[in-house]
Scaffold this motif. Structure first.
Motif, PDB file in Angstrom:
ATOM      1  N   UNK A 143       0.886  -1.301  -0.002  1.00 24.96           N
ATOM      2  CA  UNK A 143       0.089   0.172  -0.079  1.00 24.96           C
ATOM      3  C   UNK A 143       0.760   1.432  -0.026  1.00 24.96           C
ATOM      4  N   UNK A 144       2.074   1.229   0.452  1.00 26.56           N
ATOM      5  CA  UNK A 144       2.795   2.522   0.829  1.00 26.56           C
ATOM      6  C   UNK A 144       3.770   2.478  -0.530  1.00 26.56           C
ATOM      7  N   UNK A 145       3.888   1.362  -0.991  1.00 24.54           N
ATOM      8  CA  UNK A 145       4.674   1.440  -2.574  1.00 24.54           C
ATOM      9  C   UNK A 145       3.496   2.239  -3.429  1.00 24.54           C
ATOM     10  N   UNK A 146       2.385   1.647  -3.623  1.00 25.10           N
ATOM     11  CA  UNK A 146       1.410   2.223  -4.472  1.00 25.10           C
ATOM     12  C   UNK A 146       1.285   3.706  -4.485  1.00 25.10           C
ATOM     13  N   UNK A 147       1.294   4.279  -3.002  1.00 24.00           N
ATOM     14  CA  UNK A 147       1.169   5.574  -2.918  1.00 24.00           C
ATOM     15  C   UNK A 147       2.399   6.357  -3.394  1.00 24.00           C
ATOM     16  N   UNK A 148       3.596   5.770  -2.966  1.00 21.29           N
ATOM     17  CA  UNK A 148       4.626   6.212  -3.413  1.00 21.29           C
ATOM     18  C   UNK A 148       5.035   6.303  -4.909  1.00 21.29           C
ATOM     19  N   UNK A 149       4.657   5.294  -5.657  1.00 24.90           N
ATOM     20  CA  UNK A 149       4.603   5.078  -7.202  1.00 24.90           C
ATOM     21  C   UNK A 149       3.629   5.980  -7.866  1.00 24.90           C
ATOM     22  N   UNK A 150       2.503   6.304  -7.185  1.00 23.61           N
ATOM     23  CA  UNK A 150       1.655   7.016  -7.705  1.00 23.61           C
ATOM     24  C   UNK A 150       2.044   8.504  -7.694  1.00 23.61           C
ATOM     25  N   UNK A 151       2.685   8.820  -6.524  1.00 21.41           N
ATOM     26  CA  UNK A 151       3.061  10.353  -6.447  1.00 21.41           C
ATOM     27  C   UNK A 151       4.416  10.502  -7.487  1.00 21.41           C
ATOM     28  N   UNK A 152       5.373   9.435  -7.474  1.00 22.30           N
ATOM     29  CA  UNK A 152       6.375   9.495  -8.370  1.00 22.30           C
ATOM     30  C   UNK A 152       6.289   9.592  -9.873  1.00 22.30           C
ATOM     31  N   UNK A 153       5.047   9.115 -10.320  1.00 19.57           N
ATOM     32  CA  UNK A 153       4.690   8.829 -11.656  1.00 19.57           C
ATOM     33  C   UNK A 153       4.444  10.109 -12.307  1.00 19.57           C
ATOM     34  N   UNK A 154       4.058  11.172 -11.524  1.00 21.77           N
ATOM     35  CA  UNK A 154       3.657  12.607 -12.069  1.00 21.77           C
ATOM     36  C   UNK A 154       4.880  13.410 -11.910  1.00 21.77           C
ATOM     37  N   UNK A 155       5.755  13.045 -11.451  1.00 27.60           N
ATOM     38  CA  UNK A 155       6.992  14.155 -11.171  1.00 27.60           C
ATOM     39  C   UNK A 155       7.538  14.466 -12.561  1.00 27.60           C
ATOM     40  N   UNK A 156       8.181  15.829 -12.549  1.00 25.77           N
ATOM     41  CA  UNK A 156       9.183  16.140 -13.605  1.00 25.77           C
ATOM     42  C   UNK A 156      10.376  16.738 -12.853  1.00 25.77           C
ATOM     43  N   UNK A 157      11.391  16.845 -13.663  1.00 24.00           N
ATOM     44  CA  UNK A 157      12.672  17.290 -13.050  1.00 24.00           C
ATOM     45  C   UNK A 157      12.518  18.274 -12.305  1.00 24.00           C
ATOM     46  N   UNK A 158      11.840  19.661 -12.926  1.00 21.35           N
ATOM     47  CA  UNK A 158      11.662  20.783 -11.961  1.00 21.35           C
ATOM     48  C   UNK A 158      11.052  20.490 -10.618  1.00 21.35           C
ATOM     49  N   UNK A 159      10.330  19.387 -10.304  1.00 24.28           N
ATOM     50  CA  UNK A 159       9.637  19.268  -9.050  1.00 24.28           C
ATOM     51  C   UNK A 159      10.664  18.748  -7.876  1.00 24.28           C
ATOM     52  N   UNK A 160      11.853  18.441  -8.386  1.00 25.65           N
ATOM     53  CA  UNK A 160      13.017  18.106  -7.465  1.00 25.65           C
ATOM     54  C   UNK A 160      13.495  18.967  -6.666  1.00 25.65           C
TER      55      UNK A 160
END
Length: 167
Positions: free
Chosen positions: A109-126
């Motif tokens: 469940x944690x991994x799914x939430x993490x993956x969902x968040x990471x999927x929408x990240x762009x370089x500028x977000x970091x």
């Protein structure tokens, strides 16, 4: 490869190792403490899940899976609800007991939430500041790398502890 793809691949390695480490273990193997005082597999898997959950949820502006999906209630640990295991005493390490199914269900469940968040990240977000309590302030990129490093260390320790039980 895009940065979010790299992060997804990296966090996915934790997920794979958690599953492989827990496969076929019983309660005794999960709670055995290497050398009598080391951290048990159950504690290590619970702790790395709590660390990833707390750190990523805070950075993403999400509620922790631990509370939003009532894993706190399902685990029923004698610990404060927001406890992640940092600085635990030996008695607190012993208090973390759960079966492999529940440990894996929580980490999934944690991994799914993490993956969902990471999927929408762009370089500028970091470069976004996520924690001003440090000097210099912590960016999202730094927070994700530190979380990744911590979780990889703990899942490696759990896999090592599993191997010790075979000797």
């Amino acid at each position: 490869m895009k940065i979010n793809e790299l992060l997804l691949e990296s966090f996915g390695r934790i997920r794979e190792t958690v599953e492989a480490t827990l496969e076929g273990l019983d309660g005794d193997a999960l709670t055995r403490r290497p050398g009598g005082t080391g951290n048990s597999i159950a504690w290590l898997i619970w702790h790395l899940g709590r660390v990833e959950d707390a750190q990523v949820a805070a950075a993403a502006g999400l509620e922790q899976v631990w509370t939003s999906q009532d894993f706190a209630g399902r685990f029923g640990l004698p610990l404060p609800e927001r406890d992640t295991g940092y600085g635990h005493s030996s008695d607190q390490v012993d208090a973390v007991q759960a079966g492999p199914e529940l440990l894996l269900e929580y980490y999934d469940a944690v991994h799914r939430q993490t993956a969902g968040f990471l999927a929408g990240l762009g370089d500028e977000d970091l470069d976004r500041i996520v924690d001003r309590h440090w000097d210099p302030p912590v960016t999202l990129g730094v927070r994700l790398v530190s979380t990744l490093a911590d979780c990889l260390q703990h899942v490696g320790q759990a896999a090592y502890a599993r191997g010790l039980g075979r000797t």
